[in-house]
Design a protein around this motif. Sequence first.
Motif, short mmCIF file in Angstrom:
data_model
loop_
_atom_site.label_atom_id
_atom_site.label_comp_id
_atom_site.label_asym_id
_atom_site.label_seq_id
_atom_site.Cartn_x
_atom_site.Cartn_y
_atom_site.Cartn_z
N GLU A 79 -36.02 55.51 69.88
CA GLU A 79 -36.80 54.28 69.92
C GLU A 79 -36.01 53.22 70.67
N GLN A 83 -37.15 45.57 70.99
CA GLN A 83 -38.54 45.48 71.47
C GLN A 83 -39.17 44.18 70.98
N ARG A 85 -42.45 42.02 69.74
CA ARG A 85 -43.56 42.36 68.83
C ARG A 85 -44.73 43.00 69.58
N GLN A 87 -44.62 44.78 72.17
CA GLN A 87 -44.25 46.13 72.60
C GLN A 87 -44.33 47.13 71.46
N ARG A 88 -44.11 46.67 70.25
CA ARG A 88 -44.11 47.57 69.08
C ARG A 88 -45.51 47.86 68.56
N LEU A 91 -46.56 49.63 65.11
CA LEU A 91 -45.31 49.98 64.43
C LEU A 91 -44.81 48.81 63.58
N VAL A 92 -45.08 47.59 64.01
CA VAL A 92 -44.63 46.41 63.25
C VAL A 92 -45.22 46.44 61.84
N TRP A 95 -43.37 49.74 60.11
CA TRP A 95 -41.92 49.88 60.11
C TRP A 95 -41.17 48.58 60.37
N GLY A 98 -38.19 46.83 63.93
CA GLY A 98 -37.53 47.89 64.68
C GLY A 98 -36.05 47.64 64.90
#
Length: 146
Positions: A79, A83, A85, A87-88, A91-92, A95, A98
């Motif tokens: 990963e 990154q 926000r 870009q994630r 996933l934010v 998880w 990051g």
Amino acid sequence: MGLPVIDSYPMPDRSAVPLSCVPWLIDPARAALLVHDMQNHFVRAFPAGRSPVVELVANVAALRELAGTLGIPVIFTAEPAAQRRDQRGLLVDVWGPGIGDESDAGAIVAALTPRPLANTCWPTCATTPFSAVIWAGCCDPRAATN
């Protein structure tokens, strides 16, 4: 929300692995070993030098050695660190933010550092979103002809 600290626990042994329900065996000529997210950021969620990290890293290292002996390519996922926000994406929500921008947080754990590839190209992957990760330190996919 970052990764929670995970208490040490015993690594399950071979008896905990279910028996295969398929009759086929792995064909090294058609296989790859995927080492997924074995980055400092994730491994540091566990107590250093304790189970299950010690056994996990040793098991992955043993698998990598066997793969090398059998001519099976080893592919690492990682990963990206730092990154934004946007870009994630989703996933934010699951998880958190990051991997931060700490100097070695995004690196693969030292004992498993990927080995350089010698002029190896897999042209079928050259145009995927993962090409930047797959080709890093390998070869330039734009030079691939098939």
